[in-house]
Design a protein around this motif. Structure first.
Motif, mmCIF file in Angstrom:
data_model
loop_
_atom_site.group_PDB
_atom_site.id
_atom_site.type_symbol
_atom_site.label_atom_id
_atom_site.label_comp_id
_atom_site.label_asym_id
_atom_site.label_seq_id
_atom_site.Cartn_x
_atom_site.Cartn_y
_atom_site.Cartn_z
ATOM 1 N N GLU A 680 -1.923 1.573 -3.781
ATOM 2 C CA GLU A 680 -2.460 0.185 -3.790
ATOM 3 C C GLU A 680 -2.235 -0.660 -2.680
ATOM 4 O OE1 GLU A 680 -2.539 -4.066 -6.558
ATOM 5 O OE2 GLU A 680 -2.016 -1.977 -7.386
ATOM 6 N N ALA A 681 -3.232 -1.098 -1.795
ATOM 7 C CA ALA A 681 -2.593 -2.105 -0.487
ATOM 8 C C ALA A 681 -2.418 -3.400 -0.978
ATOM 9 C CB ALA A 681 -3.884 -1.915 0.286
ATOM 10 N N GLU A 682 -2.134 -4.036 0.032
ATOM 11 C CA GLU A 682 -1.677 -5.301 -0.410
ATOM 12 C C GLU A 682 -2.787 -6.410 -0.870
ATOM 13 O OE1 GLU A 682 -0.122 -7.363 3.105
ATOM 14 O OE2 GLU A 682 1.596 -5.748 3.286
ATOM 15 N N ASP A 683 -3.980 -5.948 -0.679
ATOM 16 C CA ASP A 683 -5.009 -6.845 -1.049
ATOM 17 C C ASP A 683 -5.637 -6.292 -2.354
ATOM 18 O OD1 ASP A 683 -6.291 -4.259 -0.502
ATOM 19 O OD2 ASP A 683 -7.784 -5.286 1.014
ATOM 20 N N GLY A 684 -4.775 -5.400 -2.812
ATOM 21 C CA GLY A 684 -5.376 -4.796 -4.195
ATOM 22 C C GLY A 684 -6.282 -3.726 -4.150
ATOM 23 N N SER A 685 -6.696 -3.104 -3.282
ATOM 24 C CA SER A 685 -7.569 -2.003 -2.923
ATOM 25 C C SER A 685 -6.682 -0.537 -2.854
ATOM 26 C CB SER A 685 -8.404 -2.200 -1.717
ATOM 27 O OG SER A 685 -7.621 -2.177 -0.488
ATOM 28 N N LEU A 686 -7.414 0.299 -3.230
ATOM 29 C CA LEU A 686 -6.789 1.677 -3.081
ATOM 30 C C LEU A 686 -7.098 2.138 -1.491
ATOM 31 C CD1 LEU A 686 -7.820 3.191 -6.659
ATOM 32 C CD2 LEU A 686 -5.588 2.194 -5.825
ATOM 33 N N VAL A 687 -6.234 2.799 -1.252
ATOM 34 C CA VAL A 687 -6.299 3.313 0.219
ATOM 35 C C VAL A 687 -5.394 4.782 0.147
ATOM 36 C CG1 VAL A 687 -6.301 1.304 1.578
ATOM 37 C CG2 VAL A 687 -4.175 2.274 0.985
ATOM 38 N N TRP A 688 -5.688 5.550 0.996
ATOM 39 C CA TRP A 688 -5.180 6.843 1.111
ATOM 40 C C TRP A 688 -3.710 6.851 1.793
ATOM 41 C CZ3 TRP A 688 -7.041 10.510 -1.655
ATOM 42 C CH2 TRP A 688 -8.388 10.661 -1.918
ATOM 43 N N SER A 689 -2.806 7.519 1.335
ATOM 44 C CA SER A 689 -1.441 7.678 1.953
ATOM 45 C C SER A 689 -0.903 8.958 2.224
ATOM 46 C CB SER A 689 -0.411 6.677 1.062
ATOM 47 O OG SER A 689 0.865 6.753 1.493
#
Length: 784
Positions: A680-689
């Motif tokens: 989860e990114a800071e804006d609440g979206s899901l991103v690849w890590s």
């Protein structure tokens, strides 16, 4: 400058006093040297130079047999070199016979009479041999001329040079019936009607843009680039369709390289290069229909950022009757894969098989059985690579192979008798698990039988009827042997054994195969050890390991090959070893491959250290205080890692093209082997890590001597990886060596200069024998 002493020297002079005091010390030193195994180390460049590739090749004859099957028959011919010259044989397995393909002396005489040039029977190097039906004549090429030779009568004649069609241009991809050709100009797709000479190409796409073309590479092609380029399309067998995978990389970040040797000034190379976790673009499947000249994008999406392309295997397969296309799509994290089928007439897509594998799913080509509407599908679903029989709906009918071994590839399929012939490794108890053997098995899994029994690495060729096979096998310590067997494994004929008599006479010795335990004390590692040809068991030798950890494979020497980097380095005065490590290859099962799958940097290092320690405990001639390591690409990464994680153990390393900062390496390899997850990114979206461990953060742990080499134009492992490592070493105040090869890519250009640099570095830093001349040694380019 000191003033000379003018006083007469007496027995009590300063010099004699010093000598008298040194004698006991020298005696002690001699005793210590004897205790350590002899005189001080000295690199034997003279012996090493004697075994350069060009000097080995001149002592080698044929390495194996390459059968040329005659039409659809079970007969074949082959050529073979020995100390008696070049031979040509005709083999009939059914009759168990082998005879000369023609009379060498007769043909040599005929050539001499016809051409006016001297020819002898031992040096007939015929090319492009065509054995004609009826067994009465053959065509061949010699010195850019074409000849016909009547075998029975000995009549030889020239074949007039035919004015044929010019070679197909490299940019064309022709349909099977030869009527159409597809290619790209700029970023758009074009079709050429070959049946109408002079017709202008038809433009099929109009939306091409830099990063959204049809070339399936990462080059950024500008809109004004009008060069014709080949496109990787898959034509249907009947030429009615083609499909291709198009990549939309417009939102993918770019990478740059500076080509310093460009004239008149350095130029910039630009290409798409997504890093782990970044935007990777989209894979699109496009279908072209010949009858309507229509190009359409297929709806095949299932997962975000899915891929339709594999690093190692084809992923598109047409049915033999062109009625359908099978393809695979895989999730970005490599844990999910679908085997799909596309109906080109309706564009409907159905899922035949779903593969779900924690960690990673692997692909092998699908094999279609059109007569029974079945498929052979490879999977590691039970932890080992095996084939399964599927019906036309994708349901698993049964396992074709099973057990704790790995099926490597299909060699032949006898659909009529429902028998599969395949190469596999790891099944034979007590043998090197990397050796591949040929087996046969029924489609129902019954009747599994080993067909090539020799304890060695095997390559095979089956006859068109699958009744007979030619088996070529060898090991690093066993030259090639070529045999003819039937499809039950019975030996019919031995054809050839490689002639290495000149090698042996010159002093060549085979390397040794060894087995040792991994750090867990259970897993066996098999490897190869090279010793100097002037080996003295009373001496102490430094030990150097050549590494390439994978994780896609372990490239440990298996077959006979006397030409290698290890041999030269060994003859300088080292023990050189090459072996695997847990986590290194799927060939030994999924559990082996997935060992410490979340630890890219350190996973293989402990096994490297432990195996070397075992070898030193077995052999007094190994100096455990002088350990070296070298490798290229991921082997270069492991080399640097070893020097930093075990700095007291690994003393000297040479790392070539090392991706020291994996977070800056290409996403396909990085995400496949480092691991990928959604966060989860800071804006609440899901991103690849993806956050793999690298070498940069351990720079302050370097103690030994390290040489890093990179190509200036390496578009695979960008030279920035070395510069980042260099910056970290500088910040940590560490001493190191580096070398950039101008104009070179991932292969590092002139291998001769690179190899000489590696050998000199180990001689100077590990053997402690400096050997620096103004010029590097001349090594002829004689790679085979």
């Amino acid at each position: 400058m000191p003033v000379p002493d003018s006083r007469p020297h007496t027995k009590t002079s300063f010099t004699s006093t010093i000598i008298s005091r040194l004698i006991p010390l020298l005696g002690t030193l001699v005793i210590l040297l004897i205790a350590q195994g002899g005189a001080a180390r000295e690199a034997n460049f003279e012996l090493a130079d004697k075994w350069l590739p060009d000097k080995i090749i001149e002592k080698l004859y044929a390495r194996g047999v390459t059968p040329v099957w005659i039409g659809s028959s079970d007969r074949f011919w082959y050529k073979y070199s020995s100390s008696e010259g070049r031979h040509y044989y005709l083999v009939d397995p059914a009759k168990k016979t082998r005879r000369p393909l023609f009379d060498r002396m007769q043909l040599a005489s005929a050539l001499t009479r016809l051409t006016g040039e001297a020819h002898d029977s031992k040096h007939l190097y015929l090319q492009d041999i065509e054995y004609l039906p009826g067994d009465k004549s053959l065509n061949f090429s010699l010195k850019e001329e074409r000849f016909n030779y009547a075998i029975a009568t000995g009549v030889l004649g020239r074949i007039p040079e035919e004015v044929g069609e010019p070679d197909i241009e490299s940019w064309r991809n022709d349909s099977p019936d030869g009527s159409l050709s597809v290619f790209a100009i700029g970023n758009d797709l074009y079709l050429l009607d070959l049946s109408t000479p002079g017709m202008d190409p038809i433009q099929l796409s109009f939306d091409g843009a830099p990063g959204y073309g049809w070339n399936q590479d990462d080059a950024v092609i500008t809109a004004d680039d009008r060069e014709k380029r080949q496109v990787g399309v898959a034509w249907s067998p009947d030429s009615r369709y083609f499909v291709t995978v198009r990549q939309d990389q417009r939102d993918v970040e770019e990478m740059w390289l500076v080509e310093s040797l460009s004239d008149p000034r350095p130029t910039l190379r630009t290409f798409k290069y997504p890093l782990p976790g970044e935007e990777v673009g989209r894979n699109e499947l496009w279908l072209f229909t010949t009858a309507t000249r229509e190009l359409r994008s297929m709806d095949v999406a299932r997962w975000e950022d899915q891929t339709l392309i594999d690093l190692f295997h084809e992923t598109l397969w047409w049915d033999a009757d062109s009625a359908g296309l099978s393809f695979v799509r895989r999730s970005r994290d490599y844990s999910q894969l679908d085997l799909c089928r596309l109906d080109p007439a309706t564009t409907a897509v159905e899922v035949l098989e779903e593969e779900r594998q924690g960690g990673q799913v692997y692909i092998h080509p699908l094999y279609e059985l059109p007569a029974s509407s079945e498929y052979l599908w490879w999977s590691m679903r039970d932890g080992w690579g095996h084939y399964y029989l599927l019906d036309d709906n994708g349901a698993v009918l049964n396992s074709v192979t099973t057990g704790e071994f790995n099926v490597d590839e299909i060699v032949a399929v006898d659909a009529k008798r429902r028998v599969l012939y395949f190469l596999a490794n790891g099944r034979e108890e007590g043998r090197n698990p990397y050796y591949r053997h040929l087996y046969r098995v029924g489609f129902d899994g019954s009747g599994l039988k080993l067909l090539t029994p020799a304890d060695a690495e095997h390559s095979v060729s089956l006859s068109p009827s699958n009744k007979y096979l030619v088996d070529i096998h060898s090991r690093v310590d066993l030259p090639y042997t070529s045999e003819v067997r039937d499809n039950r494994g019975n030996l019919l004929l031995e054809l050839e054994r490689s002639d290495i008599s000149r090698l042996v006479e010159a002093g060549w010795q085979p390397p040794e195969i060894f087995k040792a335990k991994a750090a867990d004390g259970v897993t066996d590692h098999w490897g190869v050890m090279y010793k100097p040809f002037d080996f003295d068991p009373t001496r102490k030798y430094p030990i150097v390991t050549h590494v390439y950890p994978g994780r896609q494979g372990e490239y440990i020497p298996r077959a006979f090959s006397p030409i290698n980097t290890e041999l030269y380095l060994a003859n300088l005065g080292c023990i050189v070893v090459h072996f695997g490590n847990r986590g290194g290859t799927p060939e030994r099962g999924l559990a082996y491959r997935m060992y410490q799958s979340d630890n890219f940097r350190d996973y293989g290092l402990e096994d490297k250290k432990v195996v070397i320690e075992q070898l030193a405990a077995r052999h007094d001639y190994i100096d455990l205080d002088s350990v070296g390591i070298f490798g290229s690409s991921s082997g270069g990464f492991m080399t640097v890692s070893a020097m930093l994680v075990y700095p007291e153990f690994f003393k000297v390393g040479v790392a070539m093209t090392a991706p020291n900062d994996p977070g800056q390496y290409y996403h396909i390899w990085g995400e496949r082997y480092f691991g990928l997850e959604r966060v989860e990114a800071e804006d609440g979206s899901l991103v690849w890590s993806c956050e793999p461990q690298g070498n940069i953060e351990l720079a302050d742990q370097l103690q030994g001597r390290l040489l890093m080499i990179n190509g200036e134009l390496d578009g695979n492992v960008h030279p920035g990886h070395m510069y980042r490592m260099v910056a970290a070493f500088i910040e940590a105040g560490k001493r190191f060596d580096m070398f950039i090869v101008p104009g070179a890519g991932h292969g590092l250009g002139d291998w001769r200069y690179r190899c000489q640099m590696i050998w000199n570095y180990f001689a100077e830093e590990l053997i402690e024998d400096s050997h620096r001349d103004a010029d590097m040694f001349t090594i002829p380019d004689c790679r085979q």
